[in-house]
Design an enzyme around this catalytic site. Sequence first.
Site, PDB file in Angstrom:
ATOM      1  N   CYS A 293       0.839  -1.216   0.000  1.00 51.40           N
ATOM      2  CA  CYS A 293       0.000   0.000   0.000  1.00 51.40           C
ATOM      3  C   CYS A 293       0.865   1.253   0.000  1.00 51.40           C
ATOM      4  O   CYS A 293       1.354   1.679   1.053  1.00 51.40           O
ATOM      5  CB  CYS A 293      -0.934  -0.013   1.215  1.00 51.40           C
ATOM      6  SG  CYS A 293      -1.950   1.456   1.318  1.00 51.40           S
TER       7      CYS A 293
ATOM      8  N   CYS B 177      -0.459   4.190   2.109  1.00 47.18           N
ATOM      9  CA  CYS B 177      -0.253   4.040   3.553  1.00 47.18           C
ATOM     10  C   CYS B 177       1.203   4.301   3.939  1.00 47.18           C
ATOM     11  O   CYS B 177       1.477   4.882   4.982  1.00 47.18           O
ATOM     12  CB  CYS B 177      -0.615   2.630   4.020  1.00 47.18           C
ATOM     13  SG  CYS B 177      -2.060   1.908   3.252  1.00 47.18           S
ATOM     14  N   ASP B 178       2.149   3.863   3.118  1.00 46.77           N
ATOM     15  CA  ASP B 178       3.545   3.799   3.573  1.00 46.77           C
ATOM     16  C   ASP B 178       4.530   4.715   2.846  1.00 46.77           C
ATOM     17  O   ASP B 178       5.698   4.777   3.226  1.00 46.77           O
ATOM     18  CB  ASP B 178       4.057   2.346   3.445  1.00 46.77           C
ATOM     19  CG  ASP B 178       3.268   1.408   4.345  1.00 46.77           C
ATOM     20  OD1 ASP B 178       2.749   1.882   5.365  1.00 46.77           O
ATOM     21  OD2 ASP B 178       3.166   0.214   4.022  1.00 46.77           O
TER      22      ASP B 178
END
Length: 310
Positions: free
Chosen positions: A142, A145-146
Site C-alpha cells: 500500500c 499508507c507507507d
Amino acid sequence: MMVEEINSGSKENPYDLIIIGLGPAGLTAAIYAGRYNMKTLLVGSSYGGMIAQAHKVCNYPGFTEITGANLTKEMVNHVNNIGVPIKLDTITSVSKNGNLFVLTGHEGIFYSKTVIMATGSEKKRLEIVGEKEYLGKGVSYCATCDAAFFQDKDVCVVGGGDSALTSALVLSEFAKTVYIIYRKPEFMRAEPAWVEKVESNSKIKTIFNAELNEIKGEQFVSSVILKDNSEISLQGVFIEVGSEPNTSLLKDLNVEFDGNFIKVDRNQETSENGLYAAGDITNNVLKQVITACSEGAVAAFSAYKKSKSN
Ligand SMILES: Cc1cc2nc3c(=O)[nH]c(=O)nc-3n(C[C@H](O)[C@H](O)[C@H](O)COP(=O)(O)OP(=O)(O)OC[C@H]3O[C@@H](n4cnc5c(N)ncnc54)[C@H](O)[C@@H]3O)c2cc1C
C-alpha cells in the site's frame, strides 16, 4: 435501545438483508437497502476496502479529485445518515439453515433472509524469497499508507497496471528514485492518463521485461535481485501485481464461479438462492468504484424484490 434492535438477527427475528463488506459495493448496497426500508445489517472488517488505499480518485463522477479515504468517509456518512447499522466484524463462515443464511463472525451469529457478498479482493503476493520476511521492513502492498516512510530513499514498484502506476506517482512525491519493475515490454493494461504522468515524471524509471527473484536485506530491505541476476540497491519494495477475490466464505454454499470470481447474472444473483454478489468479487469486466457501486445498488434492489415476493 429498542427491543427490535436487540433481537434483530436472531433465528426468530432475522434480518431481511445482511451485506458483508464495507467497500464501495457494500456501502452503496446499504444506502439502497436502507431507502427500501429493509431490516439491514452492514458488516465488515474495516472501513472502505481497497479504495481507502487510493491516493487520488479522479474518475468517480461528482469528484474531480478526491482521496480514497475521503471518498470512503463520504460514503460512510451517507450510510449513517440513512440509518443502516454498521458492525465492524470479520465474518468467518456463511451457511444455510433452511431458507435462512447463518453468518458467523467473531462478535456473534447473525441470521438473514438474504445476503449480499461485497467482500472485494486481497492483494496478490509474489511468493519470492524475502517478501514475507521483510513485510513492514521495506516491503509493502500500500503506497498510500507507507510512501511517507521513504522520504529521499530509493524504492521500486512491482507491476504495470493502474494500481502500480498510481503507487509509483504517490511514491515519487517522497522517494528519491522510483523504479517500476514490469514483466511486459510496455504498459498494456494501464489508463493512458497514468502512463503519461509516469513517463513525464523524472523520478520514475521503468524497467520493462523484468521480474523480481529475491528481496534482500539485513534488518530492513537493502536491495532486490532480478531474474537476470542484476541487483538494484533500494530500501522499499511496493508490490502491485493484482488481486484475488475474497470468496473463501462461500465454500459451504452452492455458488458457481467464473475462474476465481463469483458468477452473477444481470440482477447480481448468484446460483445460491437469496445470495447476491457485487463489486470486485464478481466476474464483471471492470473492477472500479463506479462498477462496484452500481452492482451494489442492483444487488440491493434484487434482494428487496425477493423479500417482497416471499
Ligand atoms: C491503490 C488502488 C487505487 C485504486 N484507484 C482507483 C481509482 O482511482 N478509481 C476507481 O474507480 N477504482 C480504483 N481502485 C479500485 C477500487 O478500489 C475497487 O474497484 C473497489 O474498492 C472495489 O470495491 P468493493 O466494494 O467491491 O471491494 P473492496 O473495496 O475491496 O471492499 C471489500 C470490503 O470487504 C471486507 N471484507 C472482506 N472479507 C471480509 C470478511 N470475511 N468479513 C467482513 N468483511 C470482509 C474488506 O475488509 C473490505 O472492507 C483502486 C484500487 C487500489 C488498490
